[in-house]
Design an enzyme around this catalytic site. Structure first.
Site, short mmCIF file in Angstrom:
data_model
loop_
_atom_site.label_atom_id
_atom_site.label_comp_id
_atom_site.label_asym_id
_atom_site.label_seq_id
_atom_site.Cartn_x
_atom_site.Cartn_y
_atom_site.Cartn_z
N HIS A 280 3.54 -2.25 3.88
CA HIS A 280 3.41 -0.84 3.84
C HIS A 280 4.99 -0.51 3.35
O HIS A 280 5.75 -0.50 3.92
CB HIS A 280 2.77 -0.11 4.84
CG HIS A 280 1.44 -0.20 5.12
ND1 HIS A 280 0.89 -1.42 5.63
CD2 HIS A 280 0.54 0.66 4.56
CE1 HIS A 280 -0.41 -1.13 5.53
NE2 HIS A 280 -0.81 -0.37 5.15
N ASP B 268 0.89 -1.14 0.04
CA ASP B 268 -0.11 0.12 0.08
C ASP B 268 0.94 1.28 -0.07
O ASP B 268 1.75 1.53 0.85
CB ASP B 268 -0.88 -0.13 1.22
CG ASP B 268 -1.94 -0.94 0.96
OD1 ASP B 268 -2.31 -1.49 0.07
OD2 ASP B 268 -2.92 -0.91 2.00
#
Length: 242
Positions: free
Chosen positions: A206, A57
């Site tokens: 992430h 992400d």
């Protein structure tokens, strides 16, 4: 990764029972199993094969995505990067690199809202702006995958996304890696990810995490030593729900 259904609004926050000792993770107790099935969302791939699907992400850049891309290039591993409008505007060169090096760029919405509480017309606007922005920067015309911001979703959202041509992608391996003020070192990231690996795993990492960037090469190498193969989401042919 526990979650609770918000019965009043019909929204859910994705969560799962983590894999332990090679057992498959489960969403059976979370209350949204049938919603994911109905809209053919991705949570697991083919659990009969030692396949891994690596996803990141990218809401904003924290200086580590280039390092992540270097590792992926060196190891010849495909990944999917889910980006926001801010990322498109702020990091066009990294976006270009993702596409030129064979990775998928997916939709994480333009402004990172709770899409489960967003009207259908606004959902379309949020997703269309990301698709158009990525196409303008990179030339990637097709965008097939959506990751709802913060893992918040509803039956209506997944249905609307599917009508717009998206497959919603959740995950079966994750840990609290997004807090840039709470990074604990590459070994910590390694120790959080490796015990969760299982056949058909969809990994969520992430790219703002220094720990992830520093641990990624070792994770890839040791996963391969265990017999795992890294595949693109485009190669995922079997969705399983447990």
């Amino acid at each position: 990764m526990e979650s609770q259904a918000a019965a009043a609004s019909g929204s859910y926050h994705f969560g799962f029972k983590k894999s332990r000792n090679g057992e498959l993770p489960s969403i059976a107790q979370e209350g949204f199993l049938e919603v994911l099935k109905r809209h053919e969302a991705i949570f697991l791939g083919n659990t009969g094969e030692k396949e891994l699907y690596l996803t990141f992400d990218n809401g904003y850049e924290n200086g580590y995505t280039a390092q992540v891309l270097d590792v992926l290039k060196e190891k010849q591993v495909p990944a999917a990067f889910f980006v926001t409008g801010h990322y498109i505007k702020d990091q066009p060169e990294l976006l270009k690199r993702m596409v030129s090096e064979g990775h998928l760029v997916g939709n994480h919405s333009w402004s990172h809202p709770d899409l489960s509480a967003t009207p259908d017309g606004k959902i379309a606007e949020e997703l269309d702006k990301v698709k158009a922005g990525v196409a303008e920067v990179t030339g990637q015309k097709e965008m097939k995958y959506l990751r709802p911001p913060r893992g918040i979703f509803s039956d209506r959202l997944l249905g609307a996304a599917k009508q717009l041509g998206y497959t919603s992608v959740f995950w079966s391996v994750a840990y609290k890696d997004w807090d840039t003020k709470d990074q604990k070192g590459a070994q910590y990231a390694y120790d959080k990810v490796m015990p969760q690996l299982h056949p058909g795993a969809v990994l969520l990492l992430h790219s703002v995490s220094r720990d992830n960037a520093e641990a990624l090469g070792r994770i890839i190498d040791d996963a391969r030593k265990l017999g795992f193969t890294f595949k693109s989401l485009d190669q995922l042919t079997v969705r399983e729900y447990r």
